[in-house]
Each structure stands twice: as structure tokens, then as C-alpha cells.
Write a protein that holds these residues in place. Sequence first.
Motif, PDB file in Angstrom:
ATOM      1  N   SER A 234       0.848  -1.192   0.000  1.00  0.00           N
ATOM      2  CA  SER A 234       0.000   0.000   0.000  1.00  0.00           C
ATOM      3  C   SER A 234       0.886   1.246   0.000  1.00  0.00           C
ATOM      4  O   SER A 234       2.037   1.208   0.443  1.00  0.00           O
ATOM      5  N   ILE A 235       0.342   2.345  -0.485  1.00  0.00           N
ATOM      6  CA  ILE A 235       1.069   3.617  -0.488  1.00  0.00           C
ATOM      7  C   ILE A 235       1.442   4.004   0.946  1.00  0.00           C
ATOM      8  O   ILE A 235       2.542   4.486   1.200  1.00  0.00           O
ATOM      9  N   HIS A 236       0.550   3.755   1.879  1.00  0.00           N
ATOM     10  CA  HIS A 236       0.808   4.074   3.284  1.00  0.00           C
ATOM     11  C   HIS A 236       2.032   3.305   3.807  1.00  0.00           C
ATOM     12  O   HIS A 236       2.881   3.872   4.504  1.00  0.00           O
ATOM     13  N   GLU A 237       2.127   2.028   3.485  1.00  0.00           N
ATOM     14  CA  GLU A 237       3.285   1.226   3.901  1.00  0.00           C
ATOM     15  C   GLU A 237       4.581   1.775   3.314  1.00  0.00           C
ATOM     16  O   GLU A 237       5.587   1.901   4.016  1.00  0.00           O
ATOM     17  N   LEU A 238       4.553   2.101   2.035  1.00  0.00           N
ATOM     18  CA  LEU A 238       5.760   2.567   1.360  1.00  0.00           C
ATOM     19  C   LEU A 238       6.196   3.946   1.847  1.00  0.00           C
ATOM     20  O   LEU A 238       7.390   4.192   2.023  1.00  0.00           O
ATOM     21  N   HIS A 239       5.254   4.828   2.106  1.00  0.00           N
ATOM     22  CA  HIS A 239       5.599   6.168   2.605  1.00  0.00           C
ATOM     23  C   HIS A 239       6.199   6.095   4.006  1.00  0.00           C
ATOM     24  O   HIS A 239       7.005   6.950   4.377  1.00  0.00           O
ATOM     25  N   GLY A 240       5.839   5.070   4.761  1.00  0.00           N
ATOM     26  CA  GLY A 240       6.361   4.909   6.108  1.00  0.00           C
ATOM     27  C   GLY A 240       7.788   4.387   6.170  1.00  0.00           C
ATOM     28  O   GLY A 240       8.400   4.361   7.229  1.00  0.00           O
ATOM     29  N   LEU A 241       8.349   3.981   5.038  1.00  0.00           N
ATOM     30  CA  LEU A 241       9.698   3.422   5.025  1.00  0.00           C
ATOM     31  C   LEU A 241      10.796   4.479   4.991  1.00  0.00           C
ATOM     32  O   LEU A 241      11.946   4.168   5.282  1.00  0.00           O
ATOM     33  N   SER A 242      10.482   5.699   4.614  1.00  0.00           N
ATOM     34  CA  SER A 242      11.515   6.722   4.509  1.00  0.00           C
ATOM     35  C   SER A 242      10.918   8.101   4.752  1.00  0.00           C
ATOM     36  O   SER A 242       9.746   8.348   4.468  1.00  0.00           O
ATOM     37  N   ARG A 243      11.762   9.000   5.208  1.00  0.00           N
ATOM     38  CA  ARG A 243      11.306  10.383   5.404  1.00  0.00           C
ATOM     39  C   ARG A 243      11.450  11.205   4.129  1.00  0.00           C
ATOM     40  O   ARG A 243      11.003  12.338   4.054  1.00  0.00           O
ATOM     41  N   HIS A 244      12.112  10.653   3.104  1.00  0.00           N
ATOM     42  CA  HIS A 244      12.266  11.312   1.808  1.00  0.00           C
ATOM     43  C   HIS A 244      11.273  10.727   0.818  1.00  0.00           C
ATOM     44  O   HIS A 244      10.874   9.570   0.945  1.00  0.00           O
ATOM     45  N   PRO A 245      10.881  11.497  -0.209  1.00  0.00           N
ATOM     46  CA  PRO A 245       9.997  10.936  -1.241  1.00  0.00           C
ATOM     47  C   PRO A 245      10.751   9.908  -2.091  1.00  0.00           C
ATOM     48  O   PRO A 245      11.817  10.204  -2.622  1.00  0.00           O
ATOM     49  N   PHE A 246      10.207   8.716  -2.175  1.00  0.00           N
ATOM     50  CA  PHE A 246      10.796   7.628  -2.947  1.00  0.00           C
ATOM     51  C   PHE A 246       9.854   7.233  -4.075  1.00  0.00           C
ATOM     52  O   PHE A 246       8.635   7.342  -3.947  1.00  0.00           O
ATOM     53  N   SER A 247      10.420   6.760  -5.155  1.00  0.00           N
ATOM     54  CA  SER A 247       9.668   6.125  -6.232  1.00  0.00           C
ATOM     55  C   SER A 247       9.834   4.621  -6.046  1.00  0.00           C
ATOM     56  O   SER A 247      10.964   4.129  -5.964  1.00  0.00           O
ATOM     57  N   TRP A 248       8.719   3.887  -5.969  1.00  0.00           N
ATOM     58  CA  TRP A 248       8.741   2.456  -5.656  1.00  0.00           C
ATOM     59  C   TRP A 248       8.270   1.611  -6.821  1.00  0.00           C
ATOM     60  O   TRP A 248       7.320   1.977  -7.504  1.00  0.00           O
ATOM     61  N   GLN A 249       8.906   0.471  -6.994  1.00  0.00           N
ATOM     62  CA  GLN A 249       8.486  -0.555  -7.954  1.00  0.00           C
ATOM     63  C   GLN A 249       8.647  -1.903  -7.272  1.00  0.00           C
ATOM     64  O   GLN A 249       9.532  -2.079  -6.429  1.00  0.00           O
ATOM     65  N   TRP A 250       7.801  -2.879  -7.647  1.00  0.00           N
ATOM     66  CA  TRP A 250       7.947  -4.214  -7.075  1.00  0.00           C
ATOM     67  C   TRP A 250       7.461  -5.268  -8.046  1.00  0.00           C
ATOM     68  O   TRP A 250       6.693  -4.993  -8.965  1.00  0.00           O
ATOM     69  N   LEU A 251       7.980  -6.458  -7.822  1.00  0.00           N
ATOM     70  CA  LEU A 251       7.514  -7.657  -8.509  1.00  0.00           C
ATOM     71  C   LEU A 251       6.858  -8.528  -7.447  1.00  0.00           C
ATOM     72  O   LEU A 251       7.455  -8.779  -6.395  1.00  0.00           O
ATOM     73  N   PRO A 252       5.632  -9.000  -7.693  1.00  0.00           N
ATOM     74  CA  PRO A 252       4.940  -9.785  -6.672  1.00  0.00           C
ATOM     75  C   PRO A 252       5.573 -11.159  -6.474  1.00  0.00           C
ATOM     76  O   PRO A 252       6.236 -11.693  -7.366  1.00  0.00           O
ATOM     77  N   ALA A 253       5.351 -11.705  -5.299  1.00  0.00           N
ATOM     78  CA  ALA A 253       5.815 -13.052  -4.994  1.00  0.00           C
ATOM     79  C   ALA A 253       4.983 -14.066  -5.762  1.00  0.00           C
ATOM     80  O   ALA A 253       3.858 -13.793  -6.177  1.00  0.00           O
TER      81      ALA A 253
END
Length: 52
Positions: free
Chosen positions: A16-35
Motif C-alpha cells: 500500500s502507499i501508506h506502507e511505502l511512505h512509512g519506510l523513509s522520510r524522503h519521497p521515494f519512487s517504488w516498484q515491485w515484482l509480486p511473490a
Amino acid sequence: DIDIVGLQETIRQDFSIHELHGLSRHPFSWQWLPASGLSGGILLGVREDLFS
């Protein structure tokens, strides 16, 4: 400060966007491959203000 994050074997289908935003105090661009089942999954993030 961290500029690049890479995790393997996340065992996640989605993030979720909420989970990803909680990982860093800086704005990050995220990509993932599902399990696939109970194995695999990759999460990659880069700081938006340093990389394009």
C-alpha cells in the motif's frame, strides 16, 4: 540517509502507499515484482530528488 532500497524475498503480492511512505522520510519512487506463492517478491525504491 538512504538513496536506494532493494529487498528480495518479500513474500508479498502488493504494497500500500501508506506502507511505502512509512519506510523513509524522503519521497521515494517504488516498484515491485509480486511473490509467486510463498516465495519471491522484489521491492525497489529510489529517492525521487536524486534519481530520474
